[in-house]
Design an enzyme around this catalytic site. Sequence first.
Site, PDB file in Angstrom:
ATOM      1  N   SER A 133     -42.415  61.621  12.519  1.00  0.00           N
ATOM      2  CA  SER A 133     -42.879  60.877  11.285  1.00  0.00           C
ATOM      3  C   SER A 133     -44.309  61.297  10.897  1.00  0.00           C
ATOM      4  O   SER A 133     -45.291  61.532  11.737  1.00  0.00           O
ATOM      5  CB  SER A 133     -42.809  59.438  11.133  1.00  0.00           C
ATOM      6  N   TYR A 146     -43.492  51.169  15.458  1.00  0.00           N
ATOM      7  CA  TYR A 146     -42.869  52.331  15.133  1.00  0.00           C
ATOM      8  C   TYR A 146     -43.717  53.297  15.020  1.00  0.00           C
ATOM      9  O   TYR A 146     -43.696  54.785  15.415  1.00  0.00           O
ATOM     10  CB  TYR A 146     -42.264  52.310  13.421  1.00  0.00           C
TER      11      TYR A 146
END
Length: 239
Positions: A133, A146
Amino acid sequence: MQTAGQTVLITGGASGIGLALARKFHAAGNRVIVAGRSEDRLTAAAAALPGLKTCAADISLAEDRERLARTFGDVSVLVNNAGIQVIAPFLETTPAQIEREFAVNLLAPVLLTRAFLPGLLTRPAAAVVNVSSGLALVPKQTASVYCASKAGVHSFSKTLRWQLEGTSVRVFDVLPSVVDTAMTAGRGRAKISPERLAEEFWKGFSNDRFEMRIGLVKLFAQLHRIAPSLVERLIRPGR
């Protein structure tokens, strides 16, 4: 990278980013296997892509990872795509949520890669594709676990790539901006579609672009080198 005639396993491949990647590999003439937890989504994916192989599995479980490696020992491209995200202040998350987020996002890709790597090394052209990401580079304050897990995937991808130099296995790291999926429903701005991500990925995969910054991540990464405090103000709400 050889883009046809491969056997491709995609985790979290029945919807969102995983399904968009499955479509690209399928259209290029590869044998594609998608793994996921939802039987309904797996059935729908198989109906949409004739010849697609599906397998119900929870990659956070050791027995399911072992079953995948045992059942699909001929895999030549492993796509570690499955991921989850908890949006909450850190103290409002439970230890169980924290453990699961790390298990799915970081431990599972690392351990699946470890399970499949001996077989991958026997293929004339093989790859590990890790979907990380853009938040691995510039984290957001509402998803600390995350972001940490994706930073781990990013670092793991780079070090594994170095270790495998001179072998037949190439390691790709995909760092997208916010993608319009079920995980990001109701939040995020300037989302890109899974299809756009898959298109950009395919160009990079075909041309051995091992680190792919997709969408706004390209701009944010450049800005972060020049003015990191500016980028952090942009990504932090209310700043």
